[in-house]
Write a protein that holds these residues in place. Sequence first.
Motif, PDB file in Angstrom:
ATOM      1  N   SER A 184      14.297 -45.807  67.268  1.00 19.17           N
ATOM      2  CA  SER A 184      15.417 -45.079  66.662  1.00 19.17           C
ATOM      3  C   SER A 184      16.641 -45.020  67.559  1.00 19.17           C
ATOM      4  O   SER A 184      17.591 -44.286  67.270  1.00 19.17           O
ATOM      5  N   GLY A 185      16.634 -45.781  68.662  1.00 20.48           N
ATOM      6  CA  GLY A 185      17.784 -45.792  69.545  1.00 20.48           C
ATOM      7  C   GLY A 185      17.753 -44.719  70.609  1.00 20.48           C
ATOM      8  O   GLY A 185      18.769 -44.437  71.237  1.00 20.48           O
ATOM      9  N   PHE A 186      16.594 -44.106  70.838  1.00 18.03           N
ATOM     10  CA  PHE A 186      16.522 -42.978  71.765  1.00 18.03           C
ATOM     11  C   PHE A 186      15.904 -43.342  73.118  1.00 18.03           C
ATOM     12  O   PHE A 186      15.666 -42.457  73.945  1.00 18.03           O
ATOM     13  N   ALA A 187      15.624 -44.606  73.360  1.00 21.11           N
ATOM     14  CA  ALA A 187      14.986 -45.009  74.618  1.00 21.11           C
ATOM     15  C   ALA A 187      15.887 -44.692  75.807  1.00 21.11           C
ATOM     16  O   ALA A 187      17.111 -44.735  75.707  1.00 21.11           O
ATOM     17  N   GLY A 188      15.271 -44.361  76.949  1.00 23.08           N
ATOM     18  CA  GLY A 188      16.028 -44.177  78.170  1.00 23.08           C
ATOM     19  C   GLY A 188      16.294 -42.740  78.561  1.00 23.08           C
ATOM     20  O   GLY A 188      17.116 -42.479  79.444  1.00 23.08           O
ATOM     21  N   GLU A 189      15.598 -41.786  77.963  1.00 27.43           N
ATOM     22  CA  GLU A 189      15.840 -40.370  78.283  1.00 27.43           C
ATOM     23  C   GLU A 189      15.124 -39.980  79.575  1.00 27.43           C
ATOM     24  O   GLU A 189      14.200 -39.158  79.591  1.00 27.43           O
ATOM     25  N   LEU A 190      15.573 -40.563  80.674  1.00 28.79           N
ATOM     26  CA  LEU A 190      14.984 -40.310  81.983  1.00 28.79           C
ATOM     27  C   LEU A 190      15.044 -38.833  82.350  1.00 28.79           C
ATOM     28  O   LEU A 190      14.090 -38.281  82.927  1.00 28.79           O
ATOM     29  N   GLY A 191      16.125 -38.163  82.018  1.00 27.50           N
ATOM     30  CA  GLY A 191      16.308 -36.769  82.402  1.00 27.50           C
ATOM     31  C   GLY A 191      15.324 -35.817  81.768  1.00 27.50           C
ATOM     32  O   GLY A 191      15.184 -34.676  82.223  1.00 27.50           O
ATOM     33  N   HIS A 192      14.631 -36.264  80.721  1.00 26.33           N
ATOM     34  CA  HIS A 192      13.719 -35.371  80.016  1.00 26.33           C
ATOM     35  C   HIS A 192      12.254 -35.723  80.239  1.00 26.33           C
ATOM     36  O   HIS A 192      11.380 -35.298  79.482  1.00 26.33           O
ATOM     37  N   ILE A 193      12.004 -36.479  81.306  1.00 28.49           N
ATOM     38  CA  ILE A 193      10.627 -36.669  81.749  1.00 28.49           C
ATOM     39  C   ILE A 193      10.122 -35.338  82.310  1.00 28.49           C
ATOM     40  O   ILE A 193      10.784 -34.730  83.151  1.00 28.49           O
ATOM     41  N   PRO A 194       8.986 -34.837  81.845  1.00 27.40           N
ATOM     42  CA  PRO A 194       8.471 -33.561  82.375  1.00 27.40           C
ATOM     43  C   PRO A 194       8.011 -33.739  83.815  1.00 27.40           C
ATOM     44  O   PRO A 194       7.008 -34.389  84.087  1.00 27.40           O
ATOM     45  N   THR A 195       8.765 -33.146  84.741  1.00 34.46           N
ATOM     46  CA  THR A 195       8.558 -33.400  86.167  1.00 34.46           C
ATOM     47  C   THR A 195       8.144 -32.163  86.943  1.00 34.46           C
ATOM     48  O   THR A 195       7.332 -32.247  87.877  1.00 34.46           O
ATOM     49  N   PHE A 196       8.685 -31.011  86.554  1.00 36.96           N
ATOM     50  CA  PHE A 196       8.507 -29.805  87.365  1.00 36.96           C
ATOM     51  C   PHE A 196       7.698 -28.740  86.620  1.00 36.96           C
ATOM     52  O   PHE A 196       7.789 -28.631  85.394  1.00 36.96           O
ATOM     53  N   ASN A 197       6.960 -27.967  87.371  1.00 35.72           N
ATOM     54  CA  ASN A 197       6.229 -26.832  86.815  1.00 35.72           C
ATOM     55  C   ASN A 197       7.099 -25.586  87.004  1.00 35.72           C
ATOM     56  O   ASN A 197       6.814 -24.704  87.816  1.00 35.72           O
ATOM     57  N   ASN A 198       8.195 -25.535  86.261  1.00 38.58           N
ATOM     58  CA  ASN A 198       9.113 -24.408  86.375  1.00 38.58           C
ATOM     59  C   ASN A 198       9.349 -23.782  85.003  1.00 38.58           C
ATOM     60  O   ASN A 198       8.884 -24.294  83.977  1.00 38.58           O
ATOM     61  N   GLU A 199      10.063 -22.695  84.979  1.00 36.50           N
ATOM     62  CA  GLU A 199      10.366 -21.990  83.728  1.00 36.50           C
ATOM     63  C   GLU A 199      11.828 -22.143  83.342  1.00 36.50           C
ATOM     64  O   GLU A 199      12.364 -21.346  82.578  1.00 36.50           O
ATOM     65  N   ILE A 200      12.471 -23.176  83.895  1.00 33.92           N
ATOM     66  CA  ILE A 200      13.889 -23.407  83.583  1.00 33.92           C
ATOM     67  C   ILE A 200      13.985 -24.135  82.250  1.00 33.92           C
ATOM     68  O   ILE A 200      13.418 -25.220  82.086  1.00 33.92           O
ATOM     69  N   LEU A 201      14.685 -23.528  81.320  1.00 34.59           N
ATOM     70  CA  LEU A 201      14.825 -24.110  79.982  1.00 34.59           C
ATOM     71  C   LEU A 201      15.900 -25.194  80.000  1.00 34.59           C
ATOM     72  O   LEU A 201      17.052 -24.947  80.330  1.00 34.59           O
ATOM     73  N   CYS A 202      15.506 -26.408  79.657  1.00 30.69           N
ATOM     74  CA  CYS A 202      16.446 -27.529  79.550  1.00 30.69           C
ATOM     75  C   CYS A 202      17.224 -27.405  78.239  1.00 30.69           C
ATOM     76  O   CYS A 202      16.761 -26.769  77.282  1.00 30.69           O
ATOM     77  N   HIS A 203      18.383 -28.033  78.174  1.00 34.24           N
ATOM     78  CA  HIS A 203      19.169 -27.959  76.932  1.00 34.24           C
ATOM     79  C   HIS A 203      18.494 -28.693  75.778  1.00 34.24           C
ATOM     80  O   HIS A 203      18.874 -28.530  74.616  1.00 34.24           O
ATOM     81  N   CYS A 204      17.449 -29.495  76.092  1.00 34.89           N
ATOM     82  CA  CYS A 204      16.701 -30.171  75.024  1.00 34.89           C
ATOM     83  C   CYS A 204      15.708 -29.218  74.367  1.00 34.89           C
ATOM     84  O   CYS A 204      15.106 -29.553  73.343  1.00 34.89           O
ATOM     85  N   GLY A 205      15.518 -28.037  74.974  1.00 36.42           N
ATOM     86  CA  GLY A 205      14.593 -27.043  74.423  1.00 36.42           C
ATOM     87  C   GLY A 205      13.248 -27.003  75.123  1.00 36.42           C
ATOM     88  O   GLY A 205      12.432 -26.122  74.844  1.00 36.42           O
ATOM     89  N   LYS A 206      13.008 -27.950  76.050  1.00 36.74           N
ATOM     90  CA  LYS A 206      11.740 -27.988  76.787  1.00 36.74           C
ATOM     91  C   LYS A 206      11.923 -27.379  78.177  1.00 36.74           C
ATOM     92  O   LYS A 206      13.036 -27.126  78.628  1.00 36.74           O
ATOM     93  N   LYS A 207      10.825 -27.183  78.876  1.00 35.22           N
ATOM     94  CA  LYS A 207      10.857 -26.694  80.248  1.00 35.22           C
ATOM     95  C   LYS A 207      10.289 -27.752  81.187  1.00 35.22           C
ATOM     96  O   LYS A 207       9.433 -28.542  80.808  1.00 35.22           O
ATOM     97  N   GLY A 208      10.800 -27.752  82.412  1.00 36.92           N
ATOM     98  CA  GLY A 208      10.266 -28.649  83.429  1.00 36.92           C
ATOM     99  C   GLY A 208      10.842 -30.044  83.441  1.00 36.92           C
ATOM    100  O   GLY A 208      10.359 -30.910  84.183  1.00 36.92           O
ATOM    101  N   CYS A 209      11.868 -30.313  82.647  1.00 32.79           N
ATOM    102  CA  CYS A 209      12.484 -31.645  82.623  1.00 32.79           C
ATOM    103  C   CYS A 209      13.105 -31.972  83.986  1.00 32.79           C
ATOM    104  O   CYS A 209      13.524 -31.076  84.732  1.00 32.79           O
TER     105      CYS A 209
END
Length: 409
Positions: free
Chosen positions: A243-268
Amino acid sequence: MTTTFFDELHGAELSGVAFKNVRLKKQILAHFANEGTTTLADLSKELNASIPKISDLVNGLIADGLAKDYGKSDSGVGRRPNLYGLEPDSAFFVGVEVKNFQVNIGLMDFKRNLIKTRQGIPYALNNTEDSLQALCAIIEDFIKTSSVEREKVLGIGVNLGGRINYKTGYSYSFFNFHEDPLSKIIEASIGIHTFLENDSRAMAYGEFCSGAVREEKDVLFVNLDHGIGMGIMVNGQLYYGKSGFAGELGHIPTFNNEILCHCGKKGCLETEASGEAITRIFKERLNKGATSIVTNKRPSPEEIKLEDIIEAANNDDTLAIELITEAGEKIGKGMATLVNLFNPELIILGGALASTGDYIRLPIKNALNKYSLSLVNNDSQMIISKLGQKAGVIGACLLVRDRLLAITS
């Protein structure tokens, strides 16, 4: 009234002979764009069409002002054939790079010359109707004040962050409050054919076609800005995913934190290693008593922007360099997985943070050496973007040109 190629390009659906003629004209323009000047005989052989047919179509393109007779060839013996190629001033393409606090915009001619740019136009990117209208006004003003006739601007390319489906023209991150695709909304406002693209992928395309890439076929372009994006080239082709969404490196789940990413997930990855994260942490450190030359320009921490921190780092500010180094180490660890997966020939670092040079490159490289497989990592060269802050504008222009006229770079 005679129908021109411009009319055919923007007109209704074609069929039969008319469709075949337009397709051949696009192929002729593509050949001119990629190979330069050529003869009718060479075009006939390349496109598998008769010389009279090619001659008729080339003459039509000349009449429309898109092609040009460059005179006799200097090579060969006997009767020398004429050379034909693009008329560079016959068509233009506008590239628009939309960032959080500014817009960069440029105008490119048919032969890939960037003839006019405006960098750093003040702008506030918000997911509102007012912000969208302000963007359209910036584009409209740029076209009106350019030195070219409006009808010669064949297309506009708009780069936005987040999820973009370039085939449908929908944005799922910004200006997604209309039923119609965003590309059609902008097109209706300005009156010129408009294409939408993810900002990182457009920057990558600029580098792939006109920047750092030479003979390499497998390349990763990492956009280090307020967010972290990526463009991927596999076997010489830009890779999109379904769907043209490949390459979202910034949203790989990397950290065990409680910081909310603007994508709606945590730990990006973006929550601790992006330009936005650097800015947040920088302000926190200042509030805890750290010092920086940034406060000479911005006495209030709340006024500090990423650009201020980058400027400070390039002026040897200890706090700015420290935070960029920390972010680079985290980015490199995240990229190590990608290096193991893709085994790229080349990695290009672009975006605002790339302008800090070795302050961001070296910690990324050190982390890659530490966390990726040595045999794989040794095959990958890593460099800073050649196009710099113009990568997005150049990529947008090239994507418009190539998609509109079916030209492949």
